[in-house]
Design a protein around this motif. Structure first.
Motif, PDB file in Angstrom:
ATOM      1  N   ALA A  27       0.830  -1.204   0.000  1.00 52.65           N
ATOM      2  CA  ALA A  27       0.000   0.000   0.000  1.00 52.65           C
ATOM      3  C   ALA A  27       0.861   1.249   0.000  1.00 52.65           C
ATOM      4  O   ALA A  27       1.963   1.260   0.552  1.00 52.65           O
ATOM      5  CB  ALA A  27      -0.906  -0.004   1.230  1.00 52.65           C
ATOM      6  N   PRO A  28       0.377   2.325  -0.628  1.00 51.50           N
ATOM      7  CA  PRO A  28       1.105   3.596  -0.544  1.00 51.50           C
ATOM      8  C   PRO A  28       1.164   4.078   0.905  1.00 51.50           C
ATOM      9  O   PRO A  28       0.396   3.618   1.758  1.00 51.50           O
ATOM     10  CB  PRO A  28       0.255   4.539  -1.407  1.00 51.50           C
ATOM     11  CG  PRO A  28      -0.631   3.665  -2.226  1.00 51.50           C
ATOM     12  CD  PRO A  28      -0.856   2.427  -1.419  1.00 51.50           C
ATOM     13  N   PRO A  55       3.745   7.584  -2.406  1.00 48.59           N
ATOM     14  CA  PRO A  55       4.430   6.303  -2.202  1.00 48.59           C
ATOM     15  C   PRO A  55       5.228   6.272  -0.901  1.00 48.59           C
ATOM     16  O   PRO A  55       5.628   7.301  -0.376  1.00 48.59           O
ATOM     17  CB  PRO A  55       5.351   6.199  -3.417  1.00 48.59           C
ATOM     18  CG  PRO A  55       5.545   7.608  -3.881  1.00 48.59           C
ATOM     19  CD  PRO A  55       4.286   8.333  -3.553  1.00 48.59           C
ATOM     20  N   LYS A  56       5.460   5.071  -0.413  1.00 45.64           N
ATOM     21  CA  LYS A  56       6.278   4.891   0.782  1.00 45.64           C
ATOM     22  C   LYS A  56       7.689   5.407   0.539  1.00 45.64           C
ATOM     23  O   LYS A  56       8.254   5.230  -0.535  1.00 45.64           O
ATOM     24  CB  LYS A  56       6.339   3.415   1.173  1.00 45.64           C
ATOM     25  CG  LYS A  56       5.054   2.856   1.733  1.00 45.64           C
ATOM     26  CD  LYS A  56       5.230   1.387   2.085  1.00 45.64           C
ATOM     27  CE  LYS A  56       3.932   0.786   2.580  1.00 45.64           C
ATOM     28  NZ  LYS A  56       4.068  -0.661   2.854  1.00 45.64           N
ATOM     29  N   LEU A  94      -0.740   3.895   5.192  1.00 49.70           N
ATOM     30  CA  LEU A  94      -0.113   2.571   5.184  1.00 49.70           C
ATOM     31  C   LEU A  94      -1.161   1.471   5.158  1.00 49.70           C
ATOM     32  O   LEU A  94      -1.060   0.458   5.846  1.00 49.70           O
ATOM     33  CB  LEU A  94       0.818   2.414   6.393  1.00 49.70           C
ATOM     34  CG  LEU A  94       1.997   3.390   6.426  1.00 49.70           C
ATOM     35  CD1 LEU A  94       2.717   3.317   7.767  1.00 49.70           C
ATOM     36  CD2 LEU A  94       2.967   3.102   5.287  1.00 49.70           C
ATOM     37  N   GLY A  95      -2.205   1.706   4.356  1.00 51.96           N
ATOM     38  CA  GLY A  95      -3.219   0.685   4.153  1.00 51.96           C
ATOM     39  C   GLY A  95      -4.317   0.627   5.176  1.00 51.96           C
ATOM     40  O   GLY A  95      -5.235  -0.195   5.046  1.00 51.96           O
ATOM     41  N   GLU A  96      -4.272   1.488   6.206  1.00 52.92           N
ATOM     42  CA  GLU A  96      -5.287   1.474   7.263  1.00 52.92           C
ATOM     43  C   GLU A  96      -6.021   2.809   7.300  1.00 52.92           C
ATOM     44  O   GLU A  96      -5.433   3.864   7.065  1.00 52.92           O
ATOM     45  CB  GLU A  96      -4.641   1.210   8.625  1.00 52.92           C
ATOM     46  CG  GLU A  96      -3.916  -0.119   8.743  1.00 52.92           C
ATOM     47  CD  GLU A  96      -4.875  -1.295   8.837  1.00 52.92           C
ATOM     48  OE1 GLU A  96      -6.074  -1.068   9.096  1.00 52.92           O
ATOM     49  OE2 GLU A  96      -4.423  -2.438   8.643  1.00 52.92           O
ATOM     50  N   ASP A  97      -7.315   2.754   7.599  1.00 53.56           N
ATOM     51  CA  ASP A  97      -8.099   3.971   7.769  1.00 53.56           C
ATOM     52  C   ASP A  97      -7.678   4.638   9.079  1.00 53.56           C
ATOM     53  O   ASP A  97      -7.856   4.047  10.155  1.00 53.56           O
ATOM     54  CB  ASP A  97      -9.587   3.628   7.807  1.00 53.56           C
ATOM     55  CG  ASP A  97     -10.476   4.869   7.800  1.00 53.56           C
ATOM     56  OD1 ASP A  97     -10.012   5.954   8.214  1.00 53.56           O
ATOM     57  OD2 ASP A  97     -11.652   4.748   7.409  1.00 53.56           O
ATOM     58  N   PRO A  98      -7.125   5.864   9.029  1.00 48.83           N
ATOM     59  CA  PRO A  98      -6.659   6.496  10.271  1.00 48.83           C
ATOM     60  C   PRO A  98      -7.782   6.753  11.263  1.00 48.83           C
ATOM     61  O   PRO A  98      -7.535   6.832  12.482  1.00 48.83           O
ATOM     62  CB  PRO A  98      -6.038   7.813   9.788  1.00 48.83           C
ATOM     63  CG  PRO A  98      -6.659   8.071   8.450  1.00 48.83           C
ATOM     64  CD  PRO A  98      -6.909   6.723   7.858  1.00 48.83           C
ATOM     65  N   SER A 106      -2.437   5.563  16.183  1.00 50.10           N
ATOM     66  CA  SER A 106      -2.301   6.761  15.354  1.00 50.10           C
ATOM     67  C   SER A 106      -0.961   7.446  15.587  1.00 50.10           C
ATOM     68  O   SER A 106      -0.294   7.870  14.645  1.00 50.10           O
ATOM     69  CB  SER A 106      -3.448   7.734  15.643  1.00 50.10           C
ATOM     70  OG  SER A 106      -3.298   8.928  14.918  1.00 50.10           O
ATOM     71  N   ALA A 107      -0.546   7.527  16.860  1.00 50.15           N
ATOM     72  CA  ALA A 107       0.719   8.188  17.186  1.00 50.15           C
ATOM     73  C   ALA A 107       1.901   7.457  16.582  1.00 50.15           C
ATOM     74  O   ALA A 107       2.880   8.091  16.158  1.00 50.15           O
ATOM     75  CB  ALA A 107       0.873   8.295  18.694  1.00 50.15           C
ATOM     76  N   ARG A 108       1.826   6.131  16.542  1.00 49.04           N
ATOM     77  CA  ARG A 108       2.946   5.350  16.009  1.00 49.04           C
ATOM     78  C   ARG A 108       2.911   5.239  14.491  1.00 49.04           C
ATOM     79  O   ARG A 108       3.896   4.859  13.871  1.00 49.04           O
ATOM     80  CB  ARG A 108       2.935   3.963  16.637  1.00 49.04           C
ATOM     81  CG  ARG A 108       3.229   3.971  18.135  1.00 49.04           C
ATOM     82  CD  ARG A 108       3.350   2.566  18.692  1.00 49.04           C
ATOM     83  NE  ARG A 108       3.706   2.579  20.093  1.00 49.04           N
ATOM     84  CZ  ARG A 108       2.823   2.531  21.090  1.00 49.04           C
ATOM     85  NH1 ARG A 108       1.523   2.469  20.820  1.00 49.04           N
ATOM     86  NH2 ARG A 108       3.215   2.544  22.349  1.00 49.04           N
ATOM     87  N   ARG A 109       1.795   5.564  13.899  1.00 50.48           N
ATOM     88  CA  ARG A 109       1.664   5.460  12.450  1.00 50.48           C
ATOM     89  C   ARG A 109       1.838   6.824  11.770  1.00 50.48           C
ATOM     90  O   ARG A 109       2.507   6.922  10.740  1.00 50.48           O
ATOM     91  CB  ARG A 109       0.301   4.876  12.096  1.00 50.48           C
ATOM     92  CG  ARG A 109       0.130   4.528  10.642  1.00 50.48           C
ATOM     93  CD  ARG A 109      -1.209   3.840  10.430  1.00 50.48           C
ATOM     94  NE  ARG A 109      -1.203   2.514  11.040  1.00 50.48           N
ATOM     95  CZ  ARG A 109      -0.933   1.383  10.397  1.00 50.48           C
ATOM     96  NH1 ARG A 109      -0.648   1.426   9.109  1.00 50.48           N
ATOM     97  NH2 ARG A 109      -0.953   0.224  11.017  1.00 50.48           N
TER      98      ARG A 109
END
Length: 524
Positions: A27-28, A55-56, A94-98, A106-109
């Protein structure tokens, strides 16, 4: 453990964590699908069916006009700071809905760094600010000390780890805001105008640190900015917001061009959006003050300097009895009918000098003499002027005392390009729009001494041109304008005179053209 080993450990942990937590390995870093957003109480969408993918590992720039929705878009990816309103579409980090993440996840992502570090720093000392987020995440004492230690080593913060946050320079505050966000090891970092309040040298240092975060730690960086030129050496891609949508820019070269605020004869480039109708308001430009000769400068010609409007004589100032002197024996004079720029590093005393001229601060020694009483100060944080619930009410706050009508406030909204936002809460405006609103509020009272602290912060090129036009028109009417700024491009093109502050004193005062001709490091 060496600094290199620590950095390698951190980078490996980020990669292992990403593989462990996200099943969407391809995932982007950021993906937005068909996203629309409308602020609460508004009928007009800020974002309209936005599709966007970063992109990552990218170092991405997000540019666009003031109020185009850059800050809104970034804040939607960090639900804890998202504005109130109606949002549709899909958001992914990163592929997850924030919006589905816990506060800890959330803080770590996703990390977020605001335009002003004062809006982000909450603790008294650097050490406590670094540990604050980790404490809220329930991090163990041993792990917390390790993370703080390696982050401080990475940014070279060891010597000021125990300093008071209030005593830090602007550059160090911004670096602290970045470090305190990264200590929680986010894998995507969002920044909103992070260098807007930094001097040129602090800006270079901050951007180099951000580059290391991107390249060495593998963190995806997305920066919303009106000033992309200094970042182009680091950027891997760029996007533009326009008309509520995002488009990728195929080439970064177009962002490197320096745009002119003025046409060659020194007049404003285009019509004056503010259209400052000051007739009968100042008296300063109507022959009431004696002329003292012409100002020589590099950009605007034919200006006439009037009698001194404000004068500091051997002024000393410090914020507490045990503290260091911020100003030491300061002598300074600003004249009616001139634009005087104050430049210098973060913490050199520019804002303090403006505060003394505004009357909000009083020198402990020496004197500040104001020849005319009508003065107004635009602070670094424009929200300090906001007290009302709507944009229109904000402009009308001083109408009775300054004797202007609602029609004047509505005309100012049009000149500020804020028409249609009359009922919006001032805090729901973009940073640049807040800056324009605060400036418009001050201009409605027709000051004879206008003091501006970082006036171009958050403004796009068109808004900066409008500001340049307004200041030049004010100067022509005899108003004394004194601005403290790090925007050297604006200074070179608009200011008549430049003073550099250093070590509590005026290091030099020269016409703008001469100042930049002889300067090695302070150049646009």
């Amino acid at each position: 453990m060496s600094g290199l080993r620590e950095n390698g450990l951190w980078k490996r942990e980020l990669r292992e964590s990403e593989l462990r937590e996200s099943p969407h390995k391809s995932a982007p870093a950021v993906e937005v699908r068909d996203c629309s957003f409308t602020y609460a109480g508004s009928s007009e969408s800020v974002l309209t069916h936005v599709d966007w993918s970063v992109p990552k590992g990218a170092f991405a720039l997000l540019v666009g006009a003031t109020g185009s929705g850059k800050s809104t878009l970034l804040s939607l990816l960090k639900p804890e700071i998202s504005p109130a309103g109606a949002c549709s579409g899909e958001l992914f980090v990163l592929g997850e809905d924030p919006r589905a993440l816990s506060v800890g996840e959330s803080a770590r992502r996703v990390g977020y760094v605001f335009q002003s570090p004062d809006n982000q720093i909450v603790c008294e000392t650097v050490w406590h600010e670094m540990a604050f987020g980790l404490e809220n995440l329930g991090t163990s004492q041993g792990e917390m000390r390790r993370l703080v230690a390696e982050t401080c080593y990475f940014f070279g913060m060891e010597d000021w780890l125990h300093a008071s946050c209030d005593e830090l320079s602007g550059g160090r505050k911004q670096l602290l805001a970045l470090a305190a966000t990264l200590v929680m090891k986010p894998r995507v970092l969002l920044l909103d105008e992070p260098t807007a309040q930094l001097d040129p040298i602090a800006e270079k240092n901050f951007l180099h640190a951000l580059f290391r975060v991107n390249r060495e730690l593998g963190c995806t960086v997305v920066v919303a900015t009106h000033a992309p030129r200094p970042m182009l050496d680091y950027a891997t891609c760029a996007y533009r917001m326009e008309g509520g949508r995002v488009e990728e820019l195929p080439c970064l070269d177009g962002l490197s061009e320096r745009q002119q605020l003025l046409v060659p004869d020194g007049t404003p480039d285009g019509s004056c959006a503010f259209g400052m109708r000051l007739e009968g308001g100042t008296g300063a430009g109507e022959g009431s003050a004696s002329q003292e000769g012409s100002v020589s400068r590099g950009g605007v010609h034919g200006a006439t300097r009037l009698a001194a409007t404000v004068r500091l004589e051997r002024a000393w100032f410090r914020y507490d009895r045990a503290g260091s002197w911020v100003l030491r024996g300061m002598d300074f004079t600003a004249y009616g009918g001139s634009i005087h720029a104050l430049v210098g590093g973060n913490g050199c005393g520019k804002s303090t000098l403006l505060g003394i001229m505004a009357g909000s601060l009083k020198p402990q020694r020496g004197a500040c003499r104001i020849e005319r009483a009508a003065k107004a100060l635009l602070p670094q944080d424009p929200r300090a002027l906001f007290v009302a619930e709507t944009v229109l009410d904000e402009l009308m706050e001083w109408s009775r005392a300054a004797r202007y009508a609602q029609v004047d406030a509505l005309a100012m909204l049009e000149r500020l390009d804020l028409t249609g936002l009359e009922s919006r809460h001032p805090y729901d405006l973009s940073g640049g729009q807040q800056q324009l609103l605060a400036l418009g509020k001050l201009l409605l009272v027709k000051p004879e001494l206008l003091l501006l602290d970082e006036p171009t912060k958050g403004l796009d090129m068109e808004a900066r041109r409008s500001l340049a036009s307004a200041l030049i028109e004010l100067r022509g009417r005899g108003v004394a304008v004194v601005m403290a700024t790090h925007d050297l491009d604006f200074v070179e093109q608009v200011a008549d005179t430049v003073s550099m502050l250093f070590d509590g004193e005026i290091a030099c005062t020269e016409p703008s053209g001469e100042f930049f001709e002889g300067n090695v490091y302070y150049r646009p």
